[in-house]
Scaffold this active site. Structure first.
Site, PDB file in Angstrom:
ATOM      1  N   ARG A   1      46.245  41.877  31.924  1.00 42.41           N
ATOM      2  CA  ARG A   1      45.709  43.006  31.991  1.00 42.41           C
ATOM      3  C   ARG A   1      46.567  44.234  31.902  1.00 42.41           C
ATOM      4  NH1 ARG A   1      40.403  43.957  35.617  1.00 42.41           N
ATOM      5  NH2 ARG A   1      41.419  45.891  35.958  1.00 42.41           N
TER       6      ARG A   1
ATOM      7  N   ARG B   1      47.226  37.566  38.361  1.00 41.09           N
ATOM      8  CA  ARG B   1      46.249  37.806  37.589  1.00 41.09           C
ATOM      9  C   ARG B   1      46.950  38.504  36.262  1.00 41.09           C
ATOM     10  NH1 ARG B   1      41.083  41.321  38.353  1.00 41.09           N
ATOM     11  NH2 ARG B   1      42.321  43.308  38.294  1.00 41.09           N
TER      12      ARG B   1
ATOM     13  N   LYS C   1      35.685  40.700  42.727  1.00 43.78           N
ATOM     14  CA  LYS C   1      34.372  41.256  42.164  1.00 43.78           C
ATOM     15  C   LYS C   1      33.878  40.622  40.834  1.00 43.78           C
ATOM     16  CE  LYS C   1      35.560  45.727  42.162  1.00 43.78           C
ATOM     17  NZ  LYS C   1      36.731  45.571  42.558  1.00 43.78           N
TER      18      LYS C   1
ATOM     19  N   ARG D   1      45.835  51.785  42.299  1.00 50.27           N
ATOM     20  CA  ARG D   1      44.596  51.320  42.243  1.00 50.27           C
ATOM     21  C   ARG D   1      44.077  51.143  43.797  1.00 50.27           C
ATOM     22  NH1 ARG D   1      44.771  46.768  38.347  1.00 50.27           N
ATOM     23  NH2 ARG D   1      42.729  46.203  38.770  1.00 50.27           N
TER      24      ARG D   1
ATOM     25  N   ARG E   1      31.899  53.868  42.355  1.00 48.61           N
ATOM     26  CA  ARG E   1      33.262  54.076  42.857  1.00 48.61           C
ATOM     27  C   ARG E   1      33.613  55.365  43.584  1.00 48.61           C
ATOM     28  NH1 ARG E   1      35.694  49.693  39.037  1.00 48.61           N
ATOM     29  NH2 ARG E   1      37.694  49.421  39.820  1.00 48.61           N
TER      30      ARG E   1
HETATM   31  P1  AMP Z   1      37.909  47.198  37.064  1.00 48.88           P
HETATM   32  O1  AMP Z   1      37.734  46.164  35.806  1.00 48.88           O
HETATM   33  O2  AMP Z   1      36.442  47.275  37.973  1.00 48.88           O
HETATM   34  O3  AMP Z   1      38.720  46.956  38.069  1.00 48.88           O
HETATM   35  O4  AMP Z   1      38.321  48.761  36.720  1.00 48.88           O
HETATM   36  C1  AMP Z   1      39.331  48.765  35.784  1.00 48.88           C
HETATM   37  C2  AMP Z   1      39.571  50.276  35.684  1.00 48.88           C
HETATM   38  O5  AMP Z   1      38.487  50.887  35.062  1.00 48.88           O
HETATM   39  C3  AMP Z   1      39.573  51.300  36.746  1.00 48.88           C
HETATM   40  O6  AMP Z   1      40.829  51.079  37.522  1.00 48.88           O
HETATM   41  C4  AMP Z   1      39.442  52.619  36.468  1.00 48.88           C
HETATM   42  O7  AMP Z   1      40.315  53.314  35.779  1.00 48.88           O
HETATM   43  C5  AMP Z   1      38.236  52.154  35.257  1.00 48.88           C
HETATM   44  N1  AMP Z   1      36.905  52.261  35.957  1.00 48.88           N
HETATM   45  C6  AMP Z   1      36.104  51.076  36.082  1.00 48.88           C
HETATM   46  N2  AMP Z   1      34.619  51.222  36.672  1.00 48.88           N
HETATM   47  C7  AMP Z   1      34.990  52.620  37.159  1.00 48.88           C
HETATM   48  C8  AMP Z   1      34.075  53.587  37.795  1.00 48.88           C
HETATM   49  N3  AMP Z   1      32.835  53.240  38.308  1.00 48.88           N
HETATM   50  N4  AMP Z   1      34.623  55.053  37.880  1.00 48.88           N
HETATM   51  C9  AMP Z   1      35.763  55.202  37.252  1.00 48.88           C
HETATM   52  N5  AMP Z   1      36.497  54.648  36.656  1.00 48.88           N
HETATM   53  C10 AMP Z   1      36.392  53.158  36.668  1.00 48.88           C
END
Ligand code: AMP
Length: 182
Positions: free
Chosen positions: A128, A122, A8, A139, A83
């Site tokens: 990360r 990654r 994404k 996740r 989400r």
């Molecule tokens: P990402 O970079 O999109 O993979 O997000 C990393 C982490 O940020 C996720 O595993 C969640 O803990 C938090 N996070 C990101 N976007 C959301 C969202 N829309 N709702 C809740 N938690 C989020």
């Protein structure tokens, strides 16, 4: 949309550069907050590192503020939001209030084994802290429990486009561009 590791963020970046719209990634915004070390940011980091979702209230507030900034006037791309069903309903209401509509929802589809492989890779490259095996599995589970149902939600609204996320990043970008130009 798409599970963790679907690509994404990678795709959002390229599409945003081409369409000249801001990429609004709740994950990036939360990681920034964590880096700043505020109380809220550190709490978010703890949740992110465990693989759980940050509260709907927090991310909805983030999006509400962000999409009303000047640089969003000609459109924007949401990356990693919504989400949950609550977030999707909040977004719907927010967009209605602002007289905006979602043009497309892109779902990047990648099978489970490939996701784990990509995320572990990654972890080596980007470091990360939420890219370790236990958190990755969490996740993916959280995605299945809370986010996957949104595919149906947007499909029923008639705006969902499914993209096969296998292949090179460039292949996937071409497929997304085709969908956006139709
Ligand atoms: P990402 O970079 O999109 O993979 O997000 C990393 C982490 O940020 C996720 O595993 C969640 O803990 C938090 N996070 C990101 N976007 C959301 C969202 N829309 N709702 C809740 N938690 C989020």
């Amino acid at each position: 949309m798409g599970p963790p590791g679907a690509g994404k963020g990678t795709q959002a970046k390229v599409i945003c550069e081409q369409k000249k719209v801001p990429q609004i990634s709740t994950g990036d915004i939360l990681r920034e907050a964590a880096k700043e070390g505020t109380e809220k940011g550190l709490k978010a980091k703890e949740i992110m590192d465990s693989g759980r979702l940050v509260s709907d209230e927090i991310v909805i507030d983030i999006i509400k503020d962000r999409i009303q900034k000047d640089d969003c006037k000609n459109g924007f791309l949401l990356d990693g939001f919504p989400r949950t069903r609550i977030q999707a309903d909040a977004l719907k209401k927010l967009l209605e209030d602002l007289n905006l509509k979602l043009d497309h929802v892109i779902n990047i589809d990648v099978p489970g084994e490939e996701l784990i492989k990509r995320l572990l890779n990654r972890a080596k490259i980007e470091g990360r802290t939420d890219d370790n095996k236990t958190t990755i599995e969490n996740r993916i589970r959280v995605y299945q429990e809370k986010t996957q149902e949104l595919i149906d939600y947007y499909s029923k609204m008639g705006i969902l486009k499914n993209i096969n996320g296998l292949g090179t990043p460039g292949d996937v970008t071409s497929k997304i561009k085709q969908v956006l130009n139709n």
